[in-house]
Write a protein that holds these residues in place. Sequence first.
Motif, PDB file in Angstrom:
ATOM      1  N   LEU A  86       0.821  -1.202   0.000  1.00  0.00           N
ATOM      2  CA  LEU A  86       0.000   0.000   0.000  1.00  0.00           C
ATOM      3  C   LEU A  86       0.860   1.259   0.000  1.00  0.00           C
ATOM      4  O   LEU A  86       0.676   2.154  -0.834  1.00  0.00           O
ATOM      5  N   ASP A  87       1.793   1.355   0.941  1.00  0.00           N
ATOM      6  CA  ASP A  87       2.657   2.534   1.025  1.00  0.00           C
ATOM      7  C   ASP A  87       3.848   2.434   0.076  1.00  0.00           C
ATOM      8  O   ASP A  87       4.250   3.419  -0.532  1.00  0.00           O
ATOM      9  N   GLY A  88       4.431   1.237  -0.034  1.00  0.00           N
ATOM     10  CA  GLY A  88       5.620   1.068  -0.860  1.00  0.00           C
ATOM     11  C   GLY A  88       5.329   0.901  -2.334  1.00  0.00           C
ATOM     12  O   GLY A  88       6.203   1.127  -3.168  1.00  0.00           O
ATOM     13  N   GLY A  89       4.120   0.465  -2.680  1.00  0.00           N
ATOM     14  CA  GLY A  89       3.759   0.294  -4.083  1.00  0.00           C
ATOM     15  C   GLY A  89       4.439  -0.870  -4.769  1.00  0.00           C
ATOM     16  O   GLY A  89       4.571  -0.886  -6.000  1.00  0.00           O
ATOM     17  N   LEU A  90       4.871  -1.876  -4.014  1.00  0.00           N
ATOM     18  CA  LEU A  90       5.572  -3.025  -4.592  1.00  0.00           C
ATOM     19  C   LEU A  90       4.691  -3.741  -5.606  1.00  0.00           C
ATOM     20  O   LEU A  90       3.509  -3.972  -5.364  1.00  0.00           O
ATOM     21  N   GLN A  91       5.288  -4.106  -6.741  1.00  0.00           N
ATOM     22  CA  GLN A  91       4.577  -4.760  -7.831  1.00  0.00           C
ATOM     23  C   GLN A  91       5.170  -6.141  -8.108  1.00  0.00           C
ATOM     24  O   GLN A  91       6.333  -6.405  -7.784  1.00  0.00           O
TER      25      GLN A  91
ATOM     26  N   ALA B 279       6.505 -12.167   7.844  1.00  0.00           N
ATOM     27  CA  ALA B 279       5.253 -11.934   7.125  1.00  0.00           C
ATOM     28  C   ALA B 279       5.513 -11.251   5.792  1.00  0.00           C
ATOM     29  O   ALA B 279       4.940 -11.617   4.759  1.00  0.00           O
ATOM     30  N   GLY B 280       6.397 -10.232   5.798  1.00  0.00           N
ATOM     31  CA  GLY B 280       6.718  -9.529   4.564  1.00  0.00           C
ATOM     32  C   GLY B 280       7.358 -10.441   3.530  1.00  0.00           C
ATOM     33  O   GLY B 280       7.076 -10.341   2.327  1.00  0.00           O
ATOM     34  N   THR B 281       8.223 -11.331   3.986  1.00  0.00           N
ATOM     35  CA  THR B 281       8.847 -12.295   3.076  1.00  0.00           C
ATOM     36  C   THR B 281       7.785 -13.136   2.383  1.00  0.00           C
ATOM     37  O   THR B 281       7.796 -13.317   1.154  1.00  0.00           O
ATOM     38  N   GLN B 282       6.861 -13.659   3.169  1.00  0.00           N
ATOM     39  CA  GLN B 282       5.808 -14.496   2.595  1.00  0.00           C
ATOM     40  C   GLN B 282       4.911 -13.718   1.640  1.00  0.00           C
ATOM     41  O   GLN B 282       4.571 -14.205   0.558  1.00  0.00           O
ATOM     42  N   LEU B 283       4.516 -12.524   2.057  1.00  0.00           N
ATOM     43  CA  LEU B 283       3.624 -11.719   1.219  1.00  0.00           C
ATOM     44  C   LEU B 283       4.277 -11.383  -0.119  1.00  0.00           C
ATOM     45  O   LEU B 283       3.649 -11.486  -1.177  1.00  0.00           O
ATOM     46  N   ALA B 284       5.538 -10.953  -0.065  1.00  0.00           N
ATOM     47  CA  ALA B 284       6.232 -10.611  -1.304  1.00  0.00           C
ATOM     48  C   ALA B 284       6.295 -11.814  -2.234  1.00  0.00           C
ATOM     49  O   ALA B 284       6.001 -11.709  -3.436  1.00  0.00           O
ATOM     50  N   ALA B 285       6.666 -12.970  -1.686  1.00  0.00           N
ATOM     51  CA  ALA B 285       6.775 -14.165  -2.518  1.00  0.00           C
ATOM     52  C   ALA B 285       5.416 -14.605  -3.044  1.00  0.00           C
ATOM     53  O   ALA B 285       5.268 -14.953  -4.229  1.00  0.00           O
ATOM     54  N   ALA B 286       4.390 -14.584  -2.193  1.00  0.00           N
ATOM     55  CA  ALA B 286       3.064 -15.054  -2.601  1.00  0.00           C
ATOM     56  C   ALA B 286       2.434 -14.163  -3.653  1.00  0.00           C
ATOM     57  O   ALA B 286       1.660 -14.633  -4.498  1.00  0.00           O
ATOM     58  N   LEU B 287       2.767 -12.867  -3.628  1.00  0.00           N
ATOM     59  CA  LEU B 287       2.159 -11.913  -4.555  1.00  0.00           C
ATOM     60  C   LEU B 287       3.074 -11.564  -5.723  1.00  0.00           C
ATOM     61  O   LEU B 287       2.849 -10.588  -6.427  1.00  0.00           O
ATOM     62  N   GLY B 288       4.106 -12.376  -5.930  1.00  0.00           N
ATOM     63  CA  GLY B 288       4.877 -12.285  -7.160  1.00  0.00           C
ATOM     64  C   GLY B 288       6.089 -11.398  -7.140  1.00  0.00           C
ATOM     65  O   GLY B 288       6.739 -11.228  -8.178  1.00  0.00           O
ATOM     66  N   ALA B 289       6.436 -10.806  -5.998  1.00  0.00           N
ATOM     67  CA  ALA B 289       7.650  -9.996  -5.905  1.00  0.00           C
ATOM     68  C   ALA B 289       8.819 -10.894  -5.498  1.00  0.00           C
ATOM     69  O   ALA B 289       8.663 -12.095  -5.282  1.00  0.00           O
ATOM     70  N   ARG B 290      10.007 -10.293  -5.393  1.00  0.00           N
ATOM     71  CA  ARG B 290      11.214 -11.065  -5.088  1.00  0.00           C
ATOM     72  C   ARG B 290      11.896 -10.491  -3.848  1.00  0.00           C
ATOM     73  O   ARG B 290      12.567  -9.452  -3.923  1.00  0.00           O
ATOM     74  N   PRO B 291      11.732 -11.146  -2.692  1.00  0.00           N
ATOM     75  CA  PRO B 291      12.251 -10.592  -1.439  1.00  0.00           C
ATOM     76  C   PRO B 291      13.692 -10.991  -1.150  1.00  0.00           C
ATOM     77  O   PRO B 291      14.090 -12.147  -1.290  1.00  0.00           O
TER      78      PRO B 291
ATOM     79  N   ALA C 162      13.247  -2.059  -5.463  1.00  0.00           N
ATOM     80  CA  ALA C 162      12.176  -1.076  -5.638  1.00  0.00           C
ATOM     81  C   ALA C 162      11.659  -0.572  -4.298  1.00  0.00           C
ATOM     82  O   ALA C 162      11.272   0.590  -4.180  1.00  0.00           O
ATOM     83  N   VAL C 163      11.630  -1.452  -3.290  1.00  0.00           N
ATOM     84  CA  VAL C 163      11.087  -1.092  -1.975  1.00  0.00           C
ATOM     85  C   VAL C 163      11.974  -1.688  -0.895  1.00  0.00           C
ATOM     86  O   VAL C 163      12.416  -2.845  -1.015  1.00  0.00           O
ATOM     87  N   ILE C 164      12.227  -0.918   0.137  1.00  0.00           N
ATOM     88  CA  ILE C 164      12.868  -1.430   1.348  1.00  0.00           C
ATOM     89  C   ILE C 164      11.885  -1.275   2.491  1.00  0.00           C
ATOM     90  O   ILE C 164      11.417  -0.163   2.764  1.00  0.00           O
ATOM     91  N   MET C 165      11.532  -2.382   3.137  1.00  0.00           N
ATOM     92  CA  MET C 165      10.745  -2.321   4.361  1.00  0.00           C
ATOM     93  C   MET C 165      11.736  -2.354   5.518  1.00  0.00           C
ATOM     94  O   MET C 165      12.384  -3.367   5.773  1.00  0.00           O
ATOM     95  N   ASP C 166      11.853  -1.230   6.213  1.00  0.00           N
ATOM     96  CA  ASP C 166      12.920  -1.042   7.194  1.00  0.00           C
ATOM     97  C   ASP C 166      12.354  -0.960   8.602  1.00  0.00           C
ATOM     98  O   ASP C 166      11.562  -0.072   8.913  1.00  0.00           O
ATOM     99  N   MET C 167      12.793  -1.879   9.443  1.00  0.00           N
ATOM    100  CA  MET C 167      12.437  -1.851  10.865  1.00  0.00           C
ATOM    101  C   MET C 167      13.639  -1.487  11.720  1.00  0.00           C
ATOM    102  O   MET C 167      13.565  -1.551  12.943  1.00  0.00           O
TER     103      MET C 167
ATOM    104  N   GLU D 234      13.671   6.131  -8.151  1.00  0.00           N
ATOM    105  CA  GLU D 234      12.237   6.204  -7.824  1.00  0.00           C
ATOM    106  C   GLU D 234      11.793   5.072  -6.891  1.00  0.00           C
ATOM    107  O   GLU D 234      10.617   4.752  -6.807  1.00  0.00           O
ATOM    108  N   GLY D 235      12.754   4.522  -6.149  1.00  0.00           N
ATOM    109  CA  GLY D 235      12.417   3.514  -5.153  1.00  0.00           C
ATOM    110  C   GLY D 235      11.856   4.136  -3.887  1.00  0.00           C
ATOM    111  O   GLY D 235      11.916   5.348  -3.677  1.00  0.00           O
ATOM    112  N   THR D 236      11.315   3.286  -3.011  1.00  0.00           N
ATOM    113  CA  THR D 236      10.659   3.739  -1.785  1.00  0.00           C
ATOM    114  C   THR D 236      11.249   3.047  -0.564  1.00  0.00           C
ATOM    115  O   THR D 236      11.380   1.813  -0.545  1.00  0.00           O
ATOM    116  N   LEU D 237      11.604   3.827   0.442  1.00  0.00           N
ATOM    117  CA  LEU D 237      11.969   3.313   1.753  1.00  0.00           C
ATOM    118  C   LEU D 237      10.742   3.417   2.636  1.00  0.00           C
ATOM    119  O   LEU D 237      10.239   4.517   2.889  1.00  0.00           O
TER     120      LEU D 237
END
Length: 319
Positions: free
Chosen positions: A130-135, A152-164, A205-210, A225-228
């Motif tokens: 939603l915020d990062g716009g990962l495709q 969770a992010g690893t699973q979501l990215a893989a399940a929705l076709g991105a590459r984590p 394209a996106v970094i999810m940073d904790m 044009e990437g997103t942190l």
Amino acid sequence: MQAWQINDGTMALGSFDTPEPAPDQVRIRVRAVGINRADILQVKGMYPAPTGFDQRVPGLEYAGEVEAVGSKVTHRQVGDRVMGLIPSGAYAEYLVVHEDEPLTLPDNLDFATGATIPEAFLTAYRALFLDGGLQPGQWCLIRPASAGVGLAGTQLAAALGARPLGSSRNPANLRTAEGMGLVATVTEDDTLAEQLKSITGDGVAVIMDMVGPDWSQVLKGLRTEGTLSLVGVLGGAQTMMDLRPFLQRRLKITAMTMRSQTLDRRIAMAGLFNDRLAPLFAAERLRPLPMETFAFADALDAHRHMVEDDFSGKRVLVL
């Protein structure tokens, strides 16, 4: 009812009145509570609940069953199995929420498992998509990939076709994420940007940073044009950085916490989960996180476990 009450940097079990639902609310009998670092910080006085919520009882994440409904409730009924994310007050035998706020607990999951899901998966979905716009097809870095939100992010990215891709201060902790779809791991050192570009070609394209706050290498690993997407500050809350790369490469930074959302936003996120993520759990394209369970009376031991142990997963209190 019994609930854990904060008192001078620690907490103890206390007796509270059982809450009554307002006309548009449901009362939930809590069966399991997911533990988060925000709980520990709240107990220490470092992360108070948002204004308007009970400061005495910590806890953001729960699973249970609807026990009573308000007079105007139309979408929930007694016996519904639910889970959810609230601003505060989950360390209790009962809680009340708006009828549209809970997530539906999939039939194939028990309560303890349900308590591992809302905070991690909703946070990661919002941060990445939603915020990062990962495709689909795009690369992302999850920092770290060993914590609950990271898994969770690893699973979501893989399940929705991105590459984590994933990193961790302790690379051994990434084994769990590797089994959940992590494509490759990178090392958090002064070659991080070089590693990311070597794998992806032009950066992620996106970094999810904790982690934060040293972004000298992190930003170089973002493609143009990437997103942190910042969701935590485990490494510290202050940083200094050169803003010119944001201008020159049109980088974006976004930040959020699920805890401080308005009721309307919490209801909207619940709807997104029920529409988009629940079917992935039902189809087993998403898996619950590994967990360690503790009795409700052993909440202090569970907090110590989170602080002292490198376990890659969730801690859950079972009632």
